[in-house]
Design a protein around this motif. Structure first.
Motif, mmCIF file in Angstrom:
data_model
loop_
_atom_site.group_PDB
_atom_site.id
_atom_site.type_symbol
_atom_site.label_atom_id
_atom_site.label_comp_id
_atom_site.label_asym_id
_atom_site.label_seq_id
_atom_site.Cartn_x
_atom_site.Cartn_y
_atom_site.Cartn_z
ATOM 1 N N ASP A 49 -3.505 5.522 3.865
ATOM 2 C CA ASP A 49 -2.290 4.789 3.508
ATOM 3 C C ASP A 49 -2.564 3.308 3.240
ATOM 4 O O ASP A 49 -1.721 2.445 3.525
ATOM 5 C CB ASP A 49 -1.219 4.928 4.601
ATOM 6 N N SER A 50 -3.724 2.995 2.679
ATOM 7 C CA SER A 50 -4.065 1.595 2.423
ATOM 8 C C SER A 50 -4.334 1.298 0.946
ATOM 9 O O SER A 50 -4.614 0.153 0.591
ATOM 10 C CB SER A 50 -5.289 1.181 3.252
ATOM 11 N N ALA A 51 -4.259 2.317 0.076
ATOM 12 C CA ALA A 51 -4.565 2.108 -1.348
ATOM 13 C C ALA A 51 -3.508 1.232 -2.004
ATOM 14 O O ALA A 51 -2.307 1.376 -1.747
ATOM 15 C CB ALA A 51 -4.657 3.444 -2.064
ATOM 16 N N THR A 52 -3.970 0.322 -2.862
ATOM 17 C CA THR A 52 -3.044 -0.524 -3.612
ATOM 18 C C THR A 52 -3.300 -0.383 -5.110
ATOM 19 O O THR A 52 -2.667 0.428 -5.775
ATOM 20 C CB THR A 52 -3.145 -1.995 -3.167
ATOM 21 N N ARG A 96 -9.717 3.153 -1.240
ATOM 22 C CA ARG A 96 -8.997 2.847 -0.004
ATOM 23 C C ARG A 96 -9.981 2.569 1.112
ATOM 24 O O ARG A 96 -11.172 2.878 1.015
ATOM 25 C CB ARG A 96 -8.097 4.011 0.400
ATOM 26 N N ASN A 97 -9.456 2.001 2.188
ATOM 27 C CA ASN A 97 -10.200 1.893 3.441
ATOM 28 C C ASN A 97 -9.581 2.876 4.421
ATOM 29 O O ASN A 97 -9.933 4.042 4.433
ATOM 30 C CB ASN A 97 -10.170 0.452 3.952
ATOM 31 N N ALA A 98 -8.602 2.441 5.201
ATOM 32 C CA ALA A 98 -7.892 3.349 6.108
ATOM 33 C C ALA A 98 -6.943 4.241 5.305
ATOM 34 O O ALA A 98 -6.624 3.932 4.147
ATOM 35 C CB ALA A 98 -7.116 2.547 7.141
ATOM 36 N N ALA A 123 0.839 -1.204 0.000
ATOM 37 C CA ALA A 123 0.000 0.000 0.000
ATOM 38 C C ALA A 123 0.870 1.250 0.000
ATOM 39 O O ALA A 123 2.025 1.234 0.452
ATOM 40 C CB ALA A 123 -0.919 -0.009 1.211
#
Length: 218
Positions: free
Chosen positions: A145-148, A141-143, A119
């Motif tokens: 710094d969680s995007a992939t 994203r969720n939280a 991420a």
């Protein structure tokens, strides 16, 4: 070489003129090789070919360098080839009526999910200056710094997706990183496609998903 071909003695004034000419030539060469200070970096053009048609994207590597580089490594690695548009959000099927949005969301090929890169940090719209306007590209994203790898395209201006907007409970917004330059008719066609009542996104889940044939730099 005879004495008639010898160079004449160099005076101080002549040496100064030669050095000035050399400096000017060097500066010209440097200008032609390197971009001028403050010169904008051109967006990277990516074409996403889908079962519904082609979509052309301008990926903003200048204003959202982290998010753009992350997206491009998935493109270059052919992760989106065989991927799918999996979600379409519109007023008639939204699962949230408190803060409604309109988007379509895509994912990489299911067989390659296990190969996803780590991420990335969230590039907030307050830092990039980009906004979730009609045709904007952004990362799911969720939280923070969680995007992939999953990205979405915005249909109509959606300020609730910007930093400080109410769509996400943490108020951090989402990372916009470019825009659609051609094929918004295809995006709207995908948005209008059939959705089911079950699946990862409930009534927003595309049923069937819209296949991505391939994605590549143009």
């Amino acid at each position: 070489m005879t004495s008639a071909h010898r160079f004449p003695p160099t005076t101080a004034a002549g040496l100064t003129r030669r050095l000035s000419a050399l400096a000017a030539t060097t500066a010209l060469c440097a200008w032609s090789i390197w971009p001028a200070a403050g010169q904008a970096t051109a967006p990277v053009v990516v074409v996403v070919e889908t079962a519904a048609g082609a979509i052309t994207l301008a990926v903003d590597v200048e204003h959202a360098p982290v998010t753009a580089a992350n997206f491009l490594r998935y493109v270059d690695g052919k992760f989106y080839d065989g991927g799918r548009f999996i979600r379409a959000v519109r007023p008639d099927n939204t699962t949230r009526h408190d803060v409604e949005i309109q988007v379509v969301q895509a994912a990489i090929a299911p067989a390659r999910t296990g190969e996803a890169f780590p991420a990335i940090p969230l590039e907030r719209t307050t830092a990039t200056g980009l906004r979730h306007v009609d045709g904007a590209l952004s990362m799911a994203r969720n939280a923070p710094d969680s995007a992939t790898s999953s990205f979405f395209v915005v249909i109509g201006d959606q300020p609730s997706l910007d930093a400080g907007g109410a769509r996400h409970a943490d108020g951090q917004g989402f990372a916009a990183f470019g825009r659609v330059t051609a094929g918004m008719d295809v995006v709207r066609r995908i948005q209008a496609s059939a959705t089911g009542t079950a699946g990862q996104f409930g009534t927003e889940t595309l049923d069937p998903p819209i296949a991505i044939v391939r994605a590549y730099r143009k």
